[in-house]
Write an enzyme that holds these catalytic residues in place. Sequence first.
Site, PDB file in Angstrom:
ATOM      1  N   CYS A 116       0.903  -1.303  -0.045  1.00  0.00           N
ATOM      2  CA  CYS A 116       0.049   0.086  -0.022  1.00  0.00           C
ATOM      3  C   CYS A 116       0.875   1.396   0.007  1.00  0.00           C
ATOM      4  CB  CYS A 116      -0.995   0.007   1.152  1.00  0.00           C
ATOM      5  SG  CYS A 116      -1.973  -1.392   1.058  1.00  0.00           S
ATOM      6  N   HIS A 256      -3.361   7.368   2.286  1.00  0.00           N
ATOM      7  CA  HIS A 256      -3.901   5.654   1.816  1.00  0.00           C
ATOM      8  C   HIS A 256      -5.329   5.513   2.047  1.00  0.00           C
ATOM      9  CE1 HIS A 256      -4.208   1.830   0.784  1.00  0.00           C
ATOM     10  NE2 HIS A 256      -3.774   1.249   1.937  1.00  0.00           N
ATOM     11  N   ASN A 286     -10.126  -0.178  -0.777  1.00  0.00           N
ATOM     12  CA  ASN A 286      -8.532  -0.027  -0.916  1.00  0.00           C
ATOM     13  C   ASN A 286      -8.057  -0.598  -2.170  1.00  0.00           C
ATOM     14  OD1 ASN A 286      -6.190  -0.347  -0.183  1.00  0.00           O
ATOM     15  ND2 ASN A 286      -6.247  -1.138   1.710  1.00  0.00           N
TER      16      ASN A 286
HETATM   17  O1  UT7 Z   1      -4.196  -1.287   3.516  1.00  0.00           O
HETATM   18  C1  UT7 Z   1      -3.112  -2.245   3.827  1.00  0.00           C
HETATM   19  C2  UT7 Z   1      -3.136  -2.310   5.464  1.00  0.00           C
HETATM   20  N1  UT7 Z   1      -4.468  -2.668   5.584  1.00  0.00           N
HETATM   21  C3  UT7 Z   1      -5.159  -2.016   6.728  1.00  0.00           C
HETATM   22  O2  UT7 Z   1      -4.815  -0.824   6.939  1.00  0.00           O
HETATM   23  C4  UT7 Z   1      -6.300  -2.612   7.261  1.00  0.00           C
HETATM   24  C5  UT7 Z   1      -6.397  -2.477   8.820  1.00  0.00           C
HETATM   25  N2  UT7 Z   1      -7.640  -3.329   9.449  1.00  0.00           N
HETATM   26  C6  UT7 Z   1      -8.914  -2.845   9.433  1.00  0.00           C
HETATM   27  O3  UT7 Z   1      -9.046  -2.134   8.614  1.00  0.00           O
HETATM   28  C7  UT7 Z   1      -9.626  -3.494  10.470  1.00  0.00           C
HETATM   29  O4  UT7 Z   1      -9.000  -4.442  11.185  1.00  0.00           O
HETATM   30  C8  UT7 Z   1     -10.734  -4.361   9.354  1.00  0.00           C
HETATM   31  C9  UT7 Z   1     -11.687  -3.380   8.619  1.00  0.00           C
HETATM   32  C10 UT7 Z   1     -10.072  -5.392   8.586  1.00  0.00           C
HETATM   33  C11 UT7 Z   1     -11.628  -5.115  10.604  1.00  0.00           C
HETATM   34  O5  UT7 Z   1     -12.245  -4.147  11.425  1.00  0.00           O
HETATM   35  P1  UT7 Z   1     -12.354  -4.511  13.054  1.00  0.00           P
HETATM   36  O6  UT7 Z   1     -12.807  -3.254  13.504  1.00  0.00           O
HETATM   37  O7  UT7 Z   1     -10.650  -4.593  13.330  1.00  0.00           O
HETATM   38  O8  UT7 Z   1     -13.055  -5.794  13.119  1.00  0.00           O
HETATM   39  P2  UT7 Z   1     -12.387  -7.263  14.086  1.00  0.00           P
HETATM   40  O9  UT7 Z   1     -11.484  -7.881  12.909  1.00  0.00           O
HETATM   41  O10 UT7 Z   1     -11.827  -6.881  15.413  1.00  0.00           O
HETATM   42  O11 UT7 Z   1     -13.628  -7.945  14.242  1.00  0.00           O
HETATM   43  C12 UT7 Z   1     -14.860  -7.414  14.969  1.00  0.00           C
HETATM   44  C13 UT7 Z   1     -15.912  -8.428  14.669  1.00  0.00           C
HETATM   45  C14 UT7 Z   1     -15.444  -9.873  14.888  1.00  0.00           C
HETATM   46  O12 UT7 Z   1     -16.611 -10.517  15.441  1.00  0.00           O
HETATM   47  P3  UT7 Z   1     -16.558 -10.768  17.125  1.00  0.00           P
HETATM   48  O13 UT7 Z   1     -15.324 -11.665  17.383  1.00  0.00           O
HETATM   49  O14 UT7 Z   1     -16.552  -9.557  17.955  1.00  0.00           O
HETATM   50  O15 UT7 Z   1     -18.117 -11.664  17.447  1.00  0.00           O
HETATM   51  C15 UT7 Z   1     -15.575 -10.078  13.687  1.00  0.00           C
HETATM   52  O16 UT7 Z   1     -15.819 -11.720  13.358  1.00  0.00           O
HETATM   53  O17 UT7 Z   1     -16.518  -8.135  13.798  1.00  0.00           O
HETATM   54  C16 UT7 Z   1     -16.660  -9.379  12.861  1.00  0.00           C
HETATM   55  N3  UT7 Z   1     -16.563  -9.225  11.671  1.00  0.00           N
HETATM   56  C17 UT7 Z   1     -17.158  -8.861  10.699  1.00  0.00           C
HETATM   57  N4  UT7 Z   1     -18.872  -8.471  10.807  1.00  0.00           N
HETATM   58  C18 UT7 Z   1     -19.430  -8.430   9.857  1.00  0.00           C
HETATM   59  C19 UT7 Z   1     -14.994  -9.220  10.735  1.00  0.00           C
HETATM   60  N5  UT7 Z   1     -15.476  -9.016   9.535  1.00  0.00           N
HETATM   61  C20 UT7 Z   1     -16.991  -8.732   9.373  1.00  0.00           C
HETATM   62  C21 UT7 Z   1     -17.683  -8.457   8.612  1.00  0.00           C
HETATM   63  N6  UT7 Z   1     -18.904  -8.160   8.590  1.00  0.00           N
HETATM   64  N7  UT7 Z   1     -17.213  -8.157   7.044  1.00  0.00           N
END
Ligand code: UT7
Length: 332
Positions: A116, A256, A286
């Site tokens: 990225c 980004h 992204n």
């Molecule tokens: O560009 C290159 C670098 N990449 C980045 O900068 C990405 C950085 N990371 C992120 O942007 C975020 O971590 C994500 C958008 C990928 C995920 O968001 P988050 O707030 O970190 O979610 P999480 O992984 O902590 O998941 C929270 C909850 C989980 O459920 P429980 O365990 O709390 O019950 C996940 O299973 O949300 C759930 N979850 C979803 N729910 C609905 C994960 N993905 C989804 C989804 N829809 N697509």
Amino acid sequence: MQKLTAAITAVGGYVPEYRLTNQVLETMVDTNDEWIRTRTGIDERRILKGEGLGSSDMAVEAIKEIFRKKNISPTDIDCVICATVTPDMVFPATANVICDKTGMTNAFSYDLGAACSGFLFALTTGTALIESGRYKKIIVVGVDKMSSIIDYSDRATCIIFGDGAGAVLLEPSDNGNGIKDSILRSDGSGRQFLHMKAGGSVKPATVDTVLAKEHYVYQEGQAVFKFAVKGMADVSYELMQRNNLTADDIAWLVPHQANLRIIDATASRMNLPKEKVMINIQKFGNTTAGTIPLCLWEWEKQLKKGDNIVLAAFGGGFTWGATLVKWAYDSN
Ligand code: UT7
């Protein structure tokens, strides 16, 4: 006489027609529009459809726009640097393919891999080539067809990424405008959180790697998020400090587009109001190396000669960085 700088003198961009909306994703994986919008800021992303089309085809469209705008010939270009993690093929370089498809027959060309942050790394490299005095016209293109390495049954990654390309033309300037400073960083120990497991020399493609879905993006989102918030904000702040800039001196932050919350954290660390932050993540998601030049492309008409612009990125590697640009032209 002022030191020779490398100025961005034109911008081009391309996004494919097809829009993959949150509503469509709801029918593919267990997710919902509200979750995606509040956690990432994304409404839809563009996907390149069509047999035999790859990153080079999007890059070609972005670069052709530059040729049209500047009324220059492809043979005028000295060098092409293509930032991508989704090359047309492992080798040759996608940049070589782009040159062939556009007729940039006098250019030497190569790919640069910094995920990225690829566009910023390529921009800094192109800047050094211009500042050396040996090259007069360099194309820096950031392009990714992320849909080619996304598992559309993995809700943690398929909601984030999209396809697109953005390109800039770099030319020498002696009036002090152009790329003024850059801080680039990398830390390979971050690779465990964001990578593709197979298809490289460590684990070449086999039937088993395909069956195990190891040719897709693997991301531990939360871990990457923590590093990204800190990395992008710290480096942007450091760039301001070392150039004696306050928020008032900065016209635009071009971040980004990985997650709206990471963008907000960076803007807040820089003390910048929302109106000064370019955000198009809601439309394109992204696009990895494409995000920053795609923002410049969309906002080009609002940019004024002499504007201080901070470009900032964080991505796989880990890689991250920030670049200070004094914008070199008013577009009509
Ligand atoms: O560009 C290159 C670098 N990449 C980045 O900068 C990405 C950085 N990371 C992120 O942007 C975020 O971590 C994500 C958008 C990928 C995920 O968001 P988050 O707030 O970190 O979610 P999480 O992984 O902590 O998941 C929270 C909850 C989980 O459920 P429980 O365990 O709390 O019950 C996940 O299973 O949300 C759930 N979850 C979803 N729910 C609905 C994960 N993905 C989804 C989804 N829809 N697509």
